[in-house]
Design a protein around this motif. Structure first.
Motif, PDB file in Angstrom:
ATOM      1  N   ALA A   1      53.023  24.340  43.930  1.00 26.51           N
ATOM      2  CA  ALA A   1      51.915  24.892  43.160  1.00 26.51           C
ATOM      3  C   ALA A   1      50.784  25.352  44.080  1.00 26.51           C
ATOM      4  CB  ALA A   1      51.404  23.863  42.159  1.00 26.51           C
ATOM      5  N   PHE A   2      50.491  24.590  45.115  1.00 21.77           N
ATOM      6  CA  PHE A   2      49.433  24.981  46.039  1.00 21.77           C
ATOM      7  C   PHE A   2      49.783  26.266  46.774  1.00 21.77           C
ATOM      8  CE2 PHE A   2      47.090  25.066  49.970  1.00 21.77           C
ATOM      9  CZ  PHE A   2      45.813  24.734  49.564  1.00 21.77           C
ATOM     10  N   ILE A   3      51.018  26.354  47.270  1.00 18.41           N
ATOM     11  CA  ILE A   3      51.427  27.552  47.994  1.00 18.41           C
ATOM     12  C   ILE A   3      51.456  28.755  47.061  1.00 18.41           C
ATOM     13  CG2 ILE A   3      53.357  28.630  49.221  1.00 18.41           C
ATOM     14  CD1 ILE A   3      53.941  25.848  50.375  1.00 18.41           C
ATOM     15  N   GLY A   4      51.960  28.571  45.839  1.00 18.65           N
ATOM     16  CA  GLY A   4      51.976  29.661  44.868  1.00 18.65           C
ATOM     17  C   GLY A   4      50.581  30.120  44.503  1.00 18.65           C
ATOM     18  N   GLY A   5      49.661  29.186  44.314  1.00 16.74           N
ATOM     19  CA  GLY A   5      48.277  29.542  44.011  1.00 16.74           C
ATOM     20  C   GLY A   5      47.602  30.245  45.169  1.00 16.74           C
ATOM     21  N   PHE A   6      47.918  29.821  46.390  1.00 20.32           N
ATOM     22  CA  PHE A   6      47.354  30.464  47.577  1.00 20.32           C
ATOM     23  C   PHE A   6      47.816  31.918  47.664  1.00 20.32           C
ATOM     24  CE2 PHE A   6      47.311  31.474  52.097  1.00 20.32           C
ATOM     25  CZ  PHE A   6      46.050  31.050  52.462  1.00 20.32           C
ATOM     26  N   ILE A   7      49.104  32.146  47.451  1.00 12.33           N
ATOM     27  CA  ILE A   7      49.638  33.507  47.516  1.00 12.33           C
ATOM     28  C   ILE A   7      49.097  34.352  46.375  1.00 12.33           C
ATOM     29  CG2 ILE A   7      51.765  34.861  47.307  1.00 12.33           C
ATOM     30  CD1 ILE A   7      53.155  32.575  48.832  1.00 12.33           C
ATOM     31  N   TYR A   8      48.989  33.778  45.170  1.00 20.08           N
ATOM     32  CA  TYR A   8      48.448  34.513  44.027  1.00 20.08           C
ATOM     33  C   TYR A   8      46.994  34.916  44.271  1.00 20.08           C
ATOM     34  CZ  TYR A   8      46.627  35.429  39.373  1.00 20.08           C
ATOM     35  OH  TYR A   8      45.999  35.991  38.296  1.00 20.08           O
ATOM     36  N   ARG A   9      46.197  34.003  44.788  1.00 23.51           N
ATOM     37  CA  ARG A   9      44.785  34.296  45.034  1.00 23.51           C
ATOM     38  C   ARG A   9      44.629  35.370  46.110  1.00 23.51           C
ATOM     39  NH1 ARG A   9      40.788  32.144  48.445  1.00 23.51           N
ATOM     40  NH2 ARG A   9      38.711  32.347  47.574  1.00 23.51           N
ATOM     41  N   ARG A  10      45.463  35.292  47.154  1.00 23.91           N
ATOM     42  CA  ARG A  10      45.406  36.305  48.210  1.00 23.91           C
ATOM     43  C   ARG A  10      45.794  37.678  47.678  1.00 23.91           C
ATOM     44  NH1 ARG A  10      49.928  36.209  52.454  1.00 23.91           N
ATOM     45  NH2 ARG A  10      50.860  37.224  50.676  1.00 23.91           N
ATOM     46  N   ASP A  11      46.851  37.741  46.878  1.00 25.60           N
ATOM     47  CA  ASP A  11      47.266  39.018  46.310  1.00 25.60           C
ATOM     48  C   ASP A  11      46.261  39.548  45.307  1.00 25.60           C
ATOM     49  OD1 ASP A  11      49.488  38.992  47.871  1.00 25.60           O
ATOM     50  OD2 ASP A  11      50.887  38.447  46.269  1.00 25.60           O
ATOM     51  N   LYS A  12      45.601  38.660  44.586  1.00 28.25           N
ATOM     52  CA  LYS A  12      44.590  39.095  43.625  1.00 28.25           C
ATOM     53  C   LYS A  12      43.386  39.705  44.340  1.00 28.25           C
ATOM     54  CE  LYS A  12      42.276  37.419  39.507  1.00 28.25           C
ATOM     55  NZ  LYS A  12      41.976  36.253  38.692  1.00 28.25           N
ATOM     56  N   LYS A  13      43.010  39.126  45.473  1.00 30.03           N
ATOM     57  CA  LYS A  13      41.899  39.679  46.250  1.00 30.03           C
ATOM     58  C   LYS A  13      42.250  41.047  46.822  1.00 30.03           C
ATOM     59  CE  LYS A  13      39.782  36.974  49.186  1.00 30.03           C
ATOM     60  NZ  LYS A  13      39.534  35.898  50.170  1.00 30.03           N
ATOM     61  N   ARG A  14      43.508  41.268  47.150  1.00 30.25           N
ATOM     62  CA  ARG A  14      43.948  42.546  47.710  1.00 30.25           C
ATOM     63  C   ARG A  14      44.379  43.542  46.635  1.00 30.25           C
ATOM     64  NH1 ARG A  14      47.510  40.587  52.914  1.00 30.25           N
ATOM     65  NH2 ARG A  14      45.819  39.439  53.911  1.00 30.25           N
ATOM     66  N   LYS A  15      44.218  43.165  45.369  1.00 31.94           N
ATOM     67  CA  LYS A  15      44.549  44.003  44.214  1.00 31.94           C
ATOM     68  C   LYS A  15      46.031  44.403  44.198  1.00 31.94           C
ATOM     69  CE  LYS A  15      39.874  45.844  43.848  1.00 31.94           C
ATOM     70  NZ  LYS A  15      39.351  44.631  43.407  1.00 31.94           N
ATOM     71  N   LYS A  16      46.886  43.446  44.458  1.00 28.10           N
ATOM     72  CA  LYS A  16      48.334  43.666  44.415  1.00 28.10           C
ATOM     73  C   LYS A  16      48.987  42.943  43.245  1.00 28.10           C
ATOM     74  CE  LYS A  16      48.945  44.508  49.304  1.00 28.10           C
ATOM     75  NZ  LYS A  16      49.695  44.147  50.502  1.00 28.10           N
ATOM     76  N   VAL A  17      48.192  42.443  42.311  1.00 25.34           N
ATOM     77  CA  VAL A  17      48.707  41.724  41.158  1.00 25.34           C
ATOM     78  C   VAL A  17      48.860  42.707  40.010  1.00 25.34           C
ATOM     79  CG1 VAL A  17      48.252  39.843  39.553  1.00 25.34           C
ATOM     80  CG2 VAL A  17      47.590  39.612  41.937  1.00 25.34           C
ATOM     81  N   THR A  18      49.978  42.644  39.285  1.00 26.78           N
ATOM     82  CA  THR A  18      50.192  43.561  38.178  1.00 26.78           C
ATOM     83  C   THR A  18      49.247  43.247  37.023  1.00 26.78           C
ATOM     84  OG1 THR A  18      51.897  42.158  37.207  1.00 26.78           O
ATOM     85  CG2 THR A  18      52.617  43.825  38.770  1.00 26.78           C
ATOM     86  N   LYS A  19      49.129  44.170  36.106  1.00 25.76           N
ATOM     87  CA  LYS A  19      48.215  44.006  34.976  1.00 25.76           C
ATOM     88  C   LYS A  19      48.604  42.832  34.102  1.00 25.76           C
ATOM     89  CE  LYS A  19      47.108  48.867  34.724  1.00 25.76           C
ATOM     90  NZ  LYS A  19      47.198  50.108  33.945  1.00 25.76           N
ATOM     91  N   ARG A  20      49.859  42.490  34.084  1.00 23.75           N
ATOM     92  CA  ARG A  20      50.335  41.391  33.254  1.00 23.75           C
ATOM     93  C   ARG A  20      49.736  40.054  33.673  1.00 23.75           C
ATOM     94  NH1 ARG A  20      56.640  40.132  33.251  1.00 23.75           N
ATOM     95  NH2 ARG A  20      56.110  39.768  35.404  1.00 23.75           N
ATOM     96  N   PHE A  21      49.456  39.874  34.963  1.00 20.98           N
ATOM     97  CA  PHE A  21      48.941  38.617  35.468  1.00 20.98           C
ATOM     98  C   PHE A  21      47.429  38.598  35.631  1.00 20.98           C
ATOM     99  CE2 PHE A  21      53.311  38.611  37.201  1.00 20.98           C
ATOM    100  CZ  PHE A  21      53.770  37.530  36.454  1.00 20.98           C
ATOM    101  N   LYS A  22      46.755  39.702  35.363  1.00 18.93           N
ATOM    102  CA  LYS A  22      45.301  39.742  35.482  1.00 18.93           C
ATOM    103  C   LYS A  22      44.686  39.159  34.232  1.00 18.93           C
ATOM    104  CE  LYS A  22      44.987  43.630  38.574  1.00 18.93           C
ATOM    105  NZ  LYS A  22      44.491  44.992  38.772  1.00 18.93           N
TER     106      LYS A  22
END
Length: 78
Positions: free
Chosen positions: A55-76
């Motif tokens: 969970a920590f590693i997944g959250g770290f990767i999600y937060r990094r991708d969200k800051k770089r605007k690489k997250v799809t609209k479904r997860f925003k």
């Protein structure tokens, strides 16, 4: 220096997740390790370590991708 710090931050939960997998594997083969008295307690603690590390590693990767605007609209959310 910041990349090294980020690597260390991700590496520690990763190591804990690996230890959790080892504890679960040992309990599947009925091998008791020192601090645990029961195999099921060892398995539960290993599962806890694995889930928390993942969970920590997944959250770290999600937060990094969200800051770089690489997250799809479904997860925003915001």
């Amino acid at each position: 220096m910041t990349r090294l710090l980020a690597l260390i931050i991700v590496l520690i939960p990763g190591i804990l997740a690996v230890i959790g997998v080892k504890l679960m594997r040992d309990s599947a083969f009925s091998i008791e390790n020192w601090p645990f008295t029961n195999v099921w307690l060892q398995f539960a603690f290993g599962l806890f370590l694995f889930i928390m590390g993942l969970a920590f590693i997944g959250g770290f990767i999600y937060r990094r991708d969200k800051k770089r605007k690489k997250v799809t609209k479904r997860f925003k959310h915001r």
